[in-house]
Design a protein around this motif. Sequence first.
Motif, PDB file in Angstrom:
ATOM      1  N   UNK A  55       0.586  -1.297  -0.321  1.00 36.58           N
ATOM      2  CA  UNK A  55      -0.018   0.044  -0.129  1.00 36.58           C
ATOM      3  C   UNK A  55       0.995   0.916   0.224  1.00 36.58           C
ATOM      4  N   UNK A  56       0.394   2.199  -1.036  1.00 39.60           N
ATOM      5  CA  UNK A  56       0.812   3.962  -0.764  1.00 39.60           C
ATOM      6  C   UNK A  56       0.268   4.628  -0.927  1.00 39.60           C
ATOM      7  N   UNK A  57       1.088   5.712  -0.403  1.00 42.49           N
ATOM      8  CA  UNK A  57       0.162   6.861  -0.235  1.00 42.49           C
ATOM      9  C   UNK A  57       0.569   8.404  -0.959  1.00 42.49           C
ATOM     10  N   UNK A  58      -0.230   8.629  -2.079  1.00 43.58           N
ATOM     11  CA  UNK A  58      -0.208   9.716  -3.058  1.00 43.58           C
ATOM     12  C   UNK A  58      -0.811  10.827  -3.324  1.00 43.58           C
ATOM     13  N   UNK A  59       0.110  12.079  -3.266  1.00 40.84           N
ATOM     14  CA  UNK A  59      -0.278  12.950  -3.202  1.00 40.84           C
ATOM     15  C   UNK A  59      -0.880  13.194  -4.954  1.00 40.84           C
ATOM     16  N   UNK A  60      -2.318  13.682  -5.261  1.00 36.17           N
ATOM     17  CA  UNK A  60      -2.803  14.296  -6.570  1.00 36.17           C
ATOM     18  C   UNK A  60      -1.640  15.056  -7.155  1.00 36.17           C
ATOM     19  N   UNK A  61      -1.615  14.602  -8.626  1.00 35.75           N
ATOM     20  CA  UNK A  61      -1.368  16.035  -9.271  1.00 35.75           C
ATOM     21  C   UNK A  61      -1.912  17.818  -9.036  1.00 35.75           C
ATOM     22  N   UNK A  62      -3.054  18.170  -8.756  1.00 34.94           N
ATOM     23  CA  UNK A  62      -3.230  19.404  -8.636  1.00 34.94           C
ATOM     24  C   UNK A  62      -3.258  19.250  -6.657  1.00 34.94           C
ATOM     25  N   UNK A  63      -2.578  18.452  -6.228  1.00 35.38           N
ATOM     26  CA  UNK A  63      -1.821  18.800  -4.488  1.00 35.38           C
ATOM     27  C   UNK A  63      -3.083  18.956  -3.063  1.00 35.38           C
ATOM     28  N   UNK A  64      -5.052  18.825  -4.164  1.00 36.53           N
ATOM     29  CA  UNK A  64      -5.400  18.705  -2.849  1.00 36.53           C
ATOM     30  C   UNK A  64      -5.872  17.845  -1.724  1.00 36.53           C
ATOM     31  N   UNK A  65      -4.933  16.510  -1.843  1.00 36.47           N
ATOM     32  CA  UNK A  65      -5.258  15.247  -1.381  1.00 36.47           C
ATOM     33  C   UNK A  65      -3.990  13.993  -1.560  1.00 36.47           C
ATOM     34  N   UNK A  66      -4.435  13.239  -0.744  1.00 34.83           N
ATOM     35  CA  UNK A  66      -3.317  12.372  -0.917  1.00 34.83           C
ATOM     36  C   UNK A  66      -4.607  11.086  -1.358  1.00 34.83           C
TER      37      UNK A  66
END
Length: 94
Positions: free
Chosen positions: A18-29
């Motif tokens: 399991x990984x946690x990734x920030x969305x490209x627009x930076x609004x959430x992970x």
Amino acid sequence: MILCEWCESESAFTSKTTVYWELPDGTRAIEITDTPAVQCKECGMVYQEEDTIIQLEDQLLLIDTDQVAKSISYQKLMEFPRRLKRNYFRYDEL
């Protein structure tokens, strides 16, 4: 046989994590489950290979991330319909 990119041991193997990734627009992970990974028995490192990272980042750039839940499997994320056919901002593909 897989060579660990961190310690260069030959005791690495493929797995899923399991990984946690920030969305490209930076609004959430988001949480991405069952993501392809390499795990090393020698140093204990668990990481994604460069190809997997590029696939994840491209997919998140090319889909409507407003439709992505807080947690999603890697497979389901990669099946999301794309708005564009490819990432036109990647210069190494031109």
